[in-house]
Design an enzyme around this catalytic site. Structure first.
Site, PDB file in Angstrom:
ATOM      1  N   HIS A 182       0.814  -1.210   0.000  1.00  0.00           N
ATOM      2  CA  HIS A 182       0.000   0.000   0.000  1.00  0.00           C
ATOM      3  C   HIS A 182       0.847   1.259   0.000  1.00  0.00           C
ATOM      4  O   HIS A 182       2.042   1.237   0.315  1.00  0.00           O
ATOM      5  CB  HIS A 182      -0.949   0.004   1.206  1.00  0.00           C
ATOM      6  CG  HIS A 182      -0.269   0.040   2.542  1.00  0.00           C
ATOM      7  ND1 HIS A 182       0.174   1.205   3.141  1.00  0.00           N
ATOM      8  CD2 HIS A 182       0.047  -0.959   3.413  1.00  0.00           C
ATOM      9  CE1 HIS A 182       0.715   0.930   4.311  1.00  0.00           C
ATOM     10  NE2 HIS A 182       0.665  -0.381   4.498  1.00  0.00           N
ATOM     11  N   CYS A 198       2.885  -5.374   6.567  1.00  0.00           N
ATOM     12  CA  CYS A 198       2.555  -4.933   5.210  1.00  0.00           C
ATOM     13  C   CYS A 198       3.767  -4.274   4.551  1.00  0.00           C
ATOM     14  O   CYS A 198       4.737  -3.903   5.204  1.00  0.00           O
ATOM     15  CB  CYS A 198       1.395  -3.948   5.244  1.00  0.00           C
ATOM     16  SG  CYS A 198      -0.216  -4.739   5.497  1.00  0.00           S
TER      17      CYS A 198
END
Length: 385
Positions: A182, A198
């Site tokens: 992201h 992440c």
């Protein structure tokens, strides 16, 4: 350690056709090399972070390459921009796929088996590491809503799109529950192990990556602090060392020797360079097998799979090379006998100095003992035959 016969028959075939050999997993130990290094002269007001963003790198990439311990850069200072890299391509890959190497903090997007796009990343903190996995992209969301997990501070309410949303404005979900790639509202974190698992990208990189990838695309997340590669033109073998952020690779020098041993190369690598590189961990390809010396016959450069090896200042070639200059070779268990017309010489051989089932022979000694006329030019050995 030295079962090199069958292994190197295949190694020679694949390298000669610019393909790859793969080991225990889906990624290779010996990869191709691409890209070009640059030199950047620091301007007033610049620092390592701004320079790294300009060249689409993490600050750590520039710090490693230049031996820096902080983000400061002085006006007029010359910095290496490490654009040359060993590329972790995947065996039997589809036309388009993604590879993420955690210690390198780099994402590789392979397009149409030819184009490669690079995106620096931030990875999981050692206490919440990014998992090593073979996975795929499951969804793509613009302006995602963040649903805070249990570890997050606050009241657990969903965070809408905007400057406070840690997912930024792009989310690429992976087939790993809770994990994805992201955009980030903390771009200075790129090049660090700081997330809860992440993978973060700078906003501009995340926008490009979002548009280039498709749902279902394969993603390989690997943990390779040591990469081996071979230049397809010079045939020189290189190694790159990255820091080991999760402290899971052990001694990087020993790991490098194990990877070299897979190809029977551990005894012909430059051990001093290997040790220094393992210690410095500069994140750039360093030559460890081969040399810039080229061999020519009557002025025409010879194309050989393994470049001339330099060990302790002596240039070695494989025993089969001598057939190209009309020399007959006879091998015994302990010696190699070379014959040219009525002249012969005998050279001791050792199993430890071998490659692809051939022995490495000191070139100059044989040429002089067989009375060849030779020109020793700068980085060129021209044999007159």
């Amino acid at each position: 350690m030295r079962k090199i016969g069958i292994i190197f028959t295949f190694l020679y075939f694949f390298i000669a056709h610019y393909s790859l050999i793969y080991a225990q997993n889906t990624y290779s130990l010996l990869f191709p090399i691409g890209g070009t290094d640059k030199i950047h002269i620091v301007k007033a007001g610049e620092n390592i972070i701004s320079i790294a963003e300009r060249y689409n790198m993490a600050a750590e990439h520039i710090m490693w390459a230049n031996g820096k311990k902080n983000l400061k850069a002085s006006a007029g200072e010359s910095l290496v921009i490490p654009g040359r890299r060993i590329i972790p391509k995947i065996k039997n890959a589809p036309p388009e796929y993604v590879v993420i190497n955690i210690p390198e903090y780099m994402t590789y997007l392979f397009k149409n088996q030819a184009e490669i796009l690079y995106f620096p990343i931030a990875a999981g903190h050692p206490s919440t590491p990014t998992p090593v996995a073979e996975t795929n992209i499951t969804n793509k969301i613009k302006d995602p809503v963040w649903l805070p997990p249990e570890w997050a501070e606050g009241d657990g309410s969903p965070v809408p799109p905007g400057p406070s949303n840690p997912l930024g404005d792009r989310w690429i979900g992976l087939n790993l529950p809770g994990y994805g790639i992201h955009s980030t509202i903390s771009p200075d974190s790129i090049g660090l192990s700081v997330s809860h698992g992440c993978l973060r990208m700078r906003p501009k990189n995340a926008e490009t990556f979002f548009e280039e990838v498709e749902v279902g695309m394969s993603v390989s997340i690997i943990y390779e602090p040591v990469l081996l590669g071979q230049d397809p033109t010079s045939k020189i073998i290189y190694i790159t060392f990255f820091p080991d952020p999760y402290k899971k690779a052990g001694n990087l020098y020993e790991l490098a020797l194990k990877k070299l041993a897979f190809y029977g190369l551990e005894n012909i690598a430059d051990k001093n360079t290997l040790k220094t590189s393992a210690s410095e961990q500069k994140g750039i390809p360093i030559p460890i097998i081969g040399s810039e010396t080229t061999i020519a016959i009557n002025g025409e450069e010879v194309d050989i799979t393994l470049p001339p090896i330099s060990l302790n200042g002596i240039i070695y070639v494989t025993d089969s090379f001598f057939a190209q200059i009309g020399v007959d070779t006879e091998l015994t268990e302990e010696t190699a006998v070379f014959k040219k017309n009525d002249i012969s010489c005998e050279i001791p051989i050792w199993a430890d100095l071998s490659w692809n089932g051939e022995y490495l022979i000191p070139l100059r000694e044989v040429l002089e003992r067989l009375n060849f006329q030779v020109e020793y030019l700068e980085q060129i050995i021209n044999i007159k035959y």
